[in-house]
Design a protein around this motif. Structure first.
Motif, PDB file in Angstrom:
ATOM      1  N   PHE A 248       0.817  -1.217   0.000  1.00 54.57           N
ATOM      2  CA  PHE A 248       0.000   0.000   0.000  1.00 54.57           C
ATOM      3  C   PHE A 248       0.850   1.266   0.000  1.00 54.57           C
TER       4      PHE A 248
ATOM      5  N   LYS B 237      -3.792   6.297   2.950  1.00 58.06           N
ATOM      6  CA  LYS B 237      -3.084   5.016   2.900  1.00 58.06           C
ATOM      7  C   LYS B 237      -1.728   5.110   3.588  1.00 58.06           C
TER       8      LYS B 237
ATOM      9  N   LEU C 199      -8.230  -0.138   4.729  1.00 61.51           N
ATOM     10  CA  LEU C 199      -7.508  -0.728   3.606  1.00 61.51           C
ATOM     11  C   LEU C 199      -8.410  -1.673   2.812  1.00 61.51           C
TER      12      LEU C 199
END
Length: 136
Positions: free
Chosen positions: A19, A54, A77
């Motif tokens: 991520f 993120k 997420l």
């Protein structure tokens, strides 16, 4: 207990890389990220917001403690990845093109499971210590 902790740290590290590397181009509004967002019919002004969210989530996952906030990060997420998957499928991408997102879902699930195994182990160790002290 040590195997659980080590496994959790490895999985979380991979999750953060997965991520985190995607968040940087979003924050910087790299032309390729803007092109991808246009393909998904999403506005470019969402890029820095999603990228920052993120990146902050990845930082929280690396910090010790903050169990409740980490729960929210894992949920965020999943929402981010589910939304990206839906947008990609809705814009005409084939399921084969979206299949790499399964790696992200697997990393989230595995890290989350081992996160809770580690918490359960810590609570058991604390409980055993308190029981021993009270018995003495």
């Amino acid at each position: 207990m040590k195997k659980t902790i080590i496994t959790h740290r490895i999985l979380t590290g991979l999750l953060v890389v997965f991520f985190g590397l995607g968040a940087i181009p979003d924050i910087l509004k790299v032309p390729d990220a803007i092109t991808l967002f246009k393909h998904l019919s999403l506005p470019a002004y969402l890029l820095p917001f999603l990228g920052t969210a993120k990146l902050l989530g990845c930082i929280v996952l690396l910090l010790p403690g903050y169990a409740r906030i980490k729960e929210w990060v894992y949920a965020g997420l999943v929402f981010d990845l589910a939304g990206a998957t839906y947008c990609a499928l809705s814009s005409g991408d084939s399921p084969v093109m979206v299949s790499p997102m399964l790696i992200g879902f697997a990393l989230i699930a595995a890290s989350y499971i081992f996160f809770h195994k580690g918490l359960a182990g810590k609570h058991a160790a604390t409980r055993d210590t308190l029981t021993t002290r009270l018995a003495a």
